[in-house]
Enzyme design. Structure first.
Site, PDB file in Angstrom:
ATOM      1  N   ASP A   1       0.843  -1.192   0.000  1.00 19.05           N
ATOM      2  CA  ASP A   1       0.000   0.000   0.000  1.00 19.05           C
ATOM      3  C   ASP A   1       0.880   1.244   0.000  1.00 19.05           C
ATOM      4  O   ASP A   1       1.612   1.501   0.957  1.00 19.05           O
ATOM      5  CB  ASP A   1      -0.894  -0.019   1.250  1.00 19.05           C
ATOM      6  CG  ASP A   1      -2.097   0.894   1.122  1.00 19.05           C
ATOM      7  OD1 ASP A   1      -1.971   1.964   0.519  1.00 19.05           O
ATOM      8  OD2 ASP A   1      -3.172   0.516   1.621  1.00 19.05           O
ATOM      9  N   ASP A   2       0.852   1.993  -1.099  1.00 21.94           N
ATOM     10  CA  ASP A   2       1.594   3.263  -1.212  1.00 21.94           C
ATOM     11  C   ASP A   2       3.105   3.077  -1.308  1.00 21.94           C
ATOM     12  O   ASP A   2       3.862   3.956  -0.882  1.00 21.94           O
ATOM     13  CB  ASP A   2       1.319   4.190  -0.016  1.00 21.94           C
ATOM     14  CG  ASP A   2      -0.086   4.754   0.013  1.00 21.94           C
ATOM     15  OD1 ASP A   2      -0.882   4.432  -0.886  1.00 21.94           O
ATOM     16  OD2 ASP A   2      -0.395   5.513   0.956  1.00 21.94           O
TER      17      ASP A   2
ATOM     18  N   CYS B   1      -5.611   4.633  -3.552  1.00 21.31           N
ATOM     19  CA  CYS B   1      -5.817   3.226  -3.208  1.00 21.31           C
ATOM     20  C   CYS B   1      -6.992   2.558  -3.913  1.00 21.31           C
ATOM     21  O   CYS B   1      -6.823   1.651  -4.725  1.00 21.31           O
ATOM     22  CB  CYS B   1      -5.994   3.086  -1.701  1.00 21.31           C
ATOM     23  SG  CYS B   1      -4.706   3.867  -0.711  1.00 21.31           S
TER      24      CYS B   1
ATOM     25  N   ASN C   1      -0.328   2.243  -5.593  1.00 18.54           N
ATOM     26  CA  ASN C   1       0.125   3.514  -6.171  1.00 18.54           C
ATOM     27  C   ASN C   1       1.458   3.862  -5.552  1.00 18.54           C
ATOM     28  O   ASN C   1       1.884   3.249  -4.579  1.00 18.54           O
ATOM     29  CB  ASN C   1      -0.889   4.632  -5.916  1.00 18.54           C
ATOM     30  CG  ASN C   1      -1.338   4.726  -4.467  1.00 18.54           C
ATOM     31  OD1 ASN C   1      -2.427   4.265  -4.123  1.00 18.54           O
ATOM     32  ND2 ASN C   1      -0.495   5.294  -3.613  1.00 18.54           N
TER      33      ASN C   1
END
Length: 607
Positions: free
Chosen positions: A52-53, A88, A348
């Protein structure tokens, strides 16, 4: 969620998993594309790890030795892999459906424009990858974060479809590293106070691998989605937990933001590491367009805090590194590794300090959209770095191709080549563009240091594209206020010189032709991509030139097309800024207003 601030590093030990053999036996098969059967005729297993990220451009992969050992050295790193919406939930929906956000209409992390409720009411819970994999004969498992606004209130309204076994992270506890809430199969949510979220996830993932190994004749798909290295977010207020306040003044009362929290065993690492000091890190002159260009330089205290934020991200990713090591060891222990594809990517990218930006995502810069993708598996060359352009909407057709699931779902992407031969052929034949799109607000996830700084910026709606060929490397964007942006990354790799800003001095010529001719072609390409569907998203030049005589930007630069592109074709523009995908705000549409290069006819007259 899109936010963050400050915290202490605490956590628990993950039990040591003994490493098994990760030697991968070559199968002697060189396939141009994905394969639908593995060793001994059994379809391959697929493990998909989704962080995530996670950044690529701030060098996070350099700090993950076990991922390097098991995945990068044993597989292929796709250095030009892109998400198409840098936040997200829209990114994850595009990944699991193979469709761009303007076709899913999931464009935000929360209702009314996004989140799990929007995914459901768009009918996508009946039309996404796990269901298609089950139809192809796979057992499917998933643990970790699925979508934003998937909550302790709505987890069963309805349950996510398509999973033989699931254990989902749920809001409002998704981003609470030390108080995660997971929901297994049809059971009610269970809280894990005091335990590190990624460590809990690791045990759940290994348990699903054990479950899958119980039925060796059935291929399986396992999705593993740790929250790291996302910010730690504690959400307050009264439920339901499926929205963010529309008033930015209410944000500080609704959520508390801190940097991510690593496990205690990693809290001491990298004490002197700082965000890479690239030319676009806190630059002395403003760059970009729209609100980005108005950002002030960051103070020394601000930079110091952001370096701490960066270190916390790297420390938190160490648990993911251990997770990958444990998964590979467990696959080897079950004798499954040789016939398993392991995908590793993120939803992302991330920026910290580039272009004076506070920690966050949601922009079109390379830091936010160019992200890690690593694939290891049968026939995938080891230690390879691929140059072909790939995107998140290519992953569903890739995985379904491995499963032998066919091509009947109208994907906006195409399968990624996974073999040496396929990669070599793709250099000549694969598309060269990426569709980039965003709606709504951008958020600062760090500490606010200025009295006039805002947590949210609301006019962050834009359409953009990346196009990368042998002789060119461009980013072109049109914002909802109709500002334009162009970077030539061949000469300006850090995107510091917006050639279309009013203060810019663009070159007289570009690619050997007048500068304006290149802009006209890029705008026409974006005009097609901003509303494309299916194969038009993969082959947009064919929509402009149905005769098939133009395949790329270079071909479109022929002088015989000058009048068509520069005078006849409609230009990309917005009617107004909106927080979501509202068609009458989106300006002219290629499907109704665009021309094709054939007697000046409209696209609608040829389709």
């Amino acid at each position: 969620m899109r936010f963050s601030g400050v915290a202490l590093a605490v956590g628990l030990q993950l039990p040591v998993v003994l490493a098994g053999s990760d030697d991968q036996k070559p199968l002697g098969i060189d396939l141009g594309g994905p394969r639908a059967s593995g060793a001994h005729g059994k379809k391959p297993n697929i493990v998909f790890i989704l962080t995530d990220d996670q950044d690529l451009h701030m060098q996070s992969l350099d700090y993950l030795p076990l991922i390097k050992k098991h995945l990068i050295n044993k597989g292929t790193l796709y250095k030009r892999h892109y998400c198409t919406t840098a936040i997200c939930c829209p990114s994850r929906v595009s990944l699991w459906t193979g469709k761009l956000a303007h076709n899913t209409n999931v464009t935000d992390v929360n209702p009314p424009y996004g989140g799990y409720p929007k995914f459901v009411n768009q009918g996508l819970n009946d039309a996404y990858l796990p269901l298609w994999l089950q139809q192809a004969g796979y057992d499917t498992y998933y643990t970790g974060k699925l979508f934003n606004a998937h909550t302790v209130d709505n987890y069963n309204a309805p349950f996510p479809a398509g999973w033989n076994g699931s254990d989902f992270l749920l809001d409002p506890y998704t981003y609470m590293y030390l108080n995660a809430s997971y929901q297994r199969n049809q059971d009610p949510p269970v809280s894990y106070p005091g335990q590190h979220s990624v460590d809990v996830l690791a045990q759940k993932a290994l348990g699903f691998l054990d479950d899958a190994a119980q039925n060796p004749r059935r291929p399986f798909f396992l999705g593993i989605a740790p929250v790291a290295p996302h910010s730690n977010v504690q959400q307050g207020g009264d439920g339901p937990f499926d929205h963010v306040p529309s008033n930015p003044d209410d944000i500080k009362n609704f959520v508390t933001f801190t940097p991510p929290i690593p496990a205690l065993r990693h809290a001491h690492l990298f004490p002197n590491t700082t965000v890479p000091r690239t030319p676009h890190f806190n630059p002395s002159h403003p760059s970009g367009a729209n609100w980005v260009r108005q950002l002030p330089p960051q103070s020394s205290a601000n930079v110091a805090f952001n370096d701490h934020f960066y270190r916390q991200r790297l420390r938190t990713l160490q648990s993911v590194d251990e997770l990958v090591d444990a998964v590979v060891a467990r696959l080897a222990a079950h004798g499954l590794l040789d016939n398993t594809y392991v995908f590793y990517t993120t939803d992302n990218g991330y920026h910290i300090g580039q272009h004076r930006l506070q920690p966050g995502k949601e922009c079109g810069f390379e830091e936010d959209i160019n992200i890690p993708l690593i694939v290891r598996g049968p026939g995938v060359p080891g230690g390879e770095v691929a140059e072909v352009v790939t995107t998140h909407v290519d992953l569903a057709p890739t995985i379904l191709g491995l499963a032998g699931g066919g091509k009947r779902f109208g994907f906006d992407g195409e399968a990624i080549p996974l073999s040496k031969r396929g990669l070599e052929e793709a250099v000549e034949s694969r598309h060269e563009h990426v569709t980039v799109e965003f709606w709504g607000f951008a958020a600062s996830e760090g500490r606010l240091f200025g009295d006039d700084e805002q947590r949210l910026v609301w006019n962050n709606t834009y359409k953009a594209l990346r196009v990368i060929g042998g002789e060119y490397n461009f980013y072109y964007a049109v914002w909802c206020n109709n500002e334009h942006e162009l970077y030539d990354l061949k000469t300006d790799p850090y995107q510091l010189n917006n050639l279309l800003h009013t203060s810019a001095k663009p070159p007289t010529t570009l690619l050997g032709v007048p500068f304006a001719k290149v802009i006209a072609r890029l705008d026409a390409l974006l005009f097609v991509l901003k509303s494309c569907q299916g194969q038009t998203c993969v082959r947009p030049w064919h929509a402009l030139h149905p005769a098939g005589n133009v395949q790329n930007l270079q071909g479109a630069l022929s002088s015989r097309f000058d009048v068509f592109y520069e005078q006849q074709q409609k230009k990309v523009s917005y009617n107004r800024c909106e927080l979501g995908y509202i068609l009458d705000a989106e300006g002219p549409q290629f499907e109704t207003d665009g021309l094709v290069y054939r007697n000046g006819a409209r696209w609608s007259e040829w389709t």
